[in-house]
Design a protein around this motif. Structure first.
Motif, short mmCIF file in Angstrom:
data_model
loop_
_atom_site.label_atom_id
_atom_site.label_comp_id
_atom_site.label_asym_id
_atom_site.label_seq_id
_atom_site.Cartn_x
_atom_site.Cartn_y
_atom_site.Cartn_z
N THR A 169 -3.12 30.10 -11.10
CA THR A 169 -2.48 29.44 -12.24
C THR A 169 -1.34 28.54 -11.79
O THR A 169 -1.20 27.41 -12.27
CB THR A 169 -1.96 30.49 -13.24
N VAL A 170 -0.51 29.05 -10.87
CA VAL A 170 0.60 28.24 -10.38
C VAL A 170 0.08 26.99 -9.66
O VAL A 170 0.56 25.88 -9.88
CB VAL A 170 1.50 29.08 -9.45
N SER A 173 -1.36 24.56 -12.16
CA SER A 173 -0.28 23.90 -12.91
C SER A 173 0.36 22.79 -12.10
O SER A 173 0.66 21.71 -12.63
CB SER A 173 0.77 24.94 -13.33
N VAL A 174 0.56 23.05 -10.81
CA VAL A 174 1.12 22.01 -9.95
C VAL A 174 0.20 20.81 -9.87
O VAL A 174 0.64 19.64 -9.95
CB VAL A 174 1.38 22.58 -8.54
N ARG A 175 -1.11 21.06 -9.77
CA ARG A 175 -2.08 19.96 -9.71
C ARG A 175 -2.10 19.17 -11.01
O ARG A 175 -2.11 17.93 -11.01
CB ARG A 175 -3.47 20.52 -9.42
N GLU A 176 -2.07 19.86 -12.16
CA GLU A 176 -2.09 19.18 -13.45
C GLU A 176 -0.82 18.36 -13.64
O GLU A 176 -0.86 17.25 -14.18
CB GLU A 176 -2.24 20.20 -14.57
N ARG A 177 0.30 18.92 -13.22
CA ARG A 177 1.55 18.17 -13.36
C ARG A 177 1.55 16.94 -12.48
O ARG A 177 2.03 15.86 -12.90
CB ARG A 177 2.73 19.08 -13.00
N ARG A 178 1.03 17.06 -11.26
CA ARG A 178 0.95 15.91 -10.38
C ARG A 178 0.04 14.84 -10.98
O ARG A 178 0.35 13.64 -10.94
CB ARG A 178 0.45 16.33 -9.00
#
Length: 402
Positions: A169-170, A173-178
């Motif tokens: 999940t973390v 989330s980092v990939r989606e935010r990027r």
């Protein structure tokens, strides 16, 4: 020229990364074999530090690095469990109690989850999901060797699942935010291109519409008086020449700004953008077209930011052009009030209301309104109760200007 035996740096770096990853697998087993009967507490530190060897392969090839780590983790867990159990039998504990192999297994699980999180942050959702499921399956298989009893095994499985879900999940989330940040940057770039196109369109409209309007009026005057008043016709032709030269200079300046700089280009230097200091020349052009422009400056005149100067000039230019072309008024008044926080501009005349004439309320008023909106200002235009037409704009000034 490269030597025949030269190896590309990228290939050499990847080979070294693979060698480092394989060395990690070998050294982990060496550590387990040497301290397998008491692989607890601080004795886990060498196994934890060895993960540094796996970092280069994780950066280059995260999926193969995960496969190597899973292989080493499962084998180390099983081997440690076997050695610890044998040590307990030697000490006379029969049957053997639950061994402490879960410590090395937990350490390897944490390392595995970190790599899964990295894969989730750098690879597609499907790839990261498959990697997480495979890693979780290996971790659960290892738990069957160091956990005895259904309740103990179930607790270990729940713990491993929660850790894996958290890591995935973390990373996701980092990939989606990027990706969201990248989309925002692309959208901002597109909006900047659109805004620049609109600005260029406004510049061209304001410049060409004003100049062509003056030229058309002067040409009409010259045609009517060329037989009876040659001197007036000569003055009209001179006004047409001056206006044409100014327009060509403005177009050349704009096209030069849009043209990509070419090394060795010896073109003539571009002139500065017009500002409020050029209003006298604008009034002179309008006067030659038959409209008297009275300019009133309120308060002290001071330098303003270039975008304020240019927008104020273009708003006044377009308003005067509408007076010359549509209102039929012999004169108009321009008021420029430079206050502490705002620049107020007002153009009024006593002619016919231009809003009812074709083209009067077209791109000109829209361009003036957009100029004010881009600077977070206000713009109003409409007929006056006592007759005529009024254009007003408020452009906020930056704090630094005051």
């Amino acid at each position: 020229m490269k030597a025949p035996l030269d190896v590309p740096r990228s290939l050499l770096a990847e080979v070294l990364a693979w060698c480092s990853g394989i060395a990690y697998v070998v050294l982990v087993h060496v550590v387990v074999l040497n301290t397998g009967r008491d692989l607890t507490g601080m004795r886990l530190l060498p196994a934890a530090l060895l993960v540094v060897l796996l970092v280069p392969l994780v950066l280059y090839r995260p999926l193969p690095a995960l496969a190597l780590l899973l292989t080493a983790s499962f084998a180390a867990t099983v081997r440690a469990d076997s050695l610890m159990a044998a040590g307990q039998r030697v000490m006379g504990i029969v049957p053997p109690v639950q061994t402490q192999a879960w410590q090395i297994a937990s350490l390897q699980a944490v390392l595995t989850d970190l790599i899964v999180g990295w894969i989730a942050a750098t690879r597609s959702r499907r790839t990261a999901g498959v990697a997480a499921l495979v890693a979780l399956g290996v971790q659960v298989g290892g738990a069957a060797h160091y956990r005895e009893g259904a309740s103990s095994f179930l607790a270990a499985v729940v713990f491993l699942v929660l850790m894996m879900v958290t890591a995935w999940t973390v990373g996701h989330s980092v990939r989606e935010r990027r990706r969201h940040t990248t989309d925002l940057r692309a959208r901002a770039a597109e909006q900047a291109v659109v805004a620049e196109r609109l600005r260029i369109a406004r510049e061209l409209h304001d410049m060409v519409a004003h100049s062509i309007g003056v030229i058309a009026i002067q040409a009409g005057v010259g045609r009517r008086v060329i037989d009876t008043q040659p001197s007036e016709a000569r003055n009209a032709l001179a006004a047409i020449e001056d206006t044409s030269r100014d327009t060509l200079a403005g177009l050349r300046r704009m096209l030069g700004a849009l043209r990509q700089a070419v090394p060795g280009d010896d073109g003539a230097p571009l002139g500065p953008a017009p500002g409020l200091a050029d209003l006298d020349g604008l009034a002179e052009q309008a006067r030659s077209a038959g409209v008297r422009v009275d300019i009133e400056w309120r308060r002290e005149r001071r330098p303003l930011p270039k975008e304020i100067e240019l927008s104020g000039y273009r708003i006044i230019q377009e308003a005067i052009t509408n007076v010359v072309r549509h209102s039929g008024a012999p004169a108009c008044r321009v008021t420029v009030d430079c206050q502490e926080d705002d620049l107020f501009i007002e153009i009024s005349d006593e002619g016919r209301c231009p809003s009812g004439l074709p083209g009067a309320a077209g791109y000109g008023l829209t361009g003036m309104r957009e100029r004010a909106a881009l600077l977070r200002g206000e713009f109003t235009a409409g007929p006056r109760p006592e007759g005529g037409f009024r254009v007003a704009a408020r452009l906020p000034l930056p704090v630094a200007v005051t």
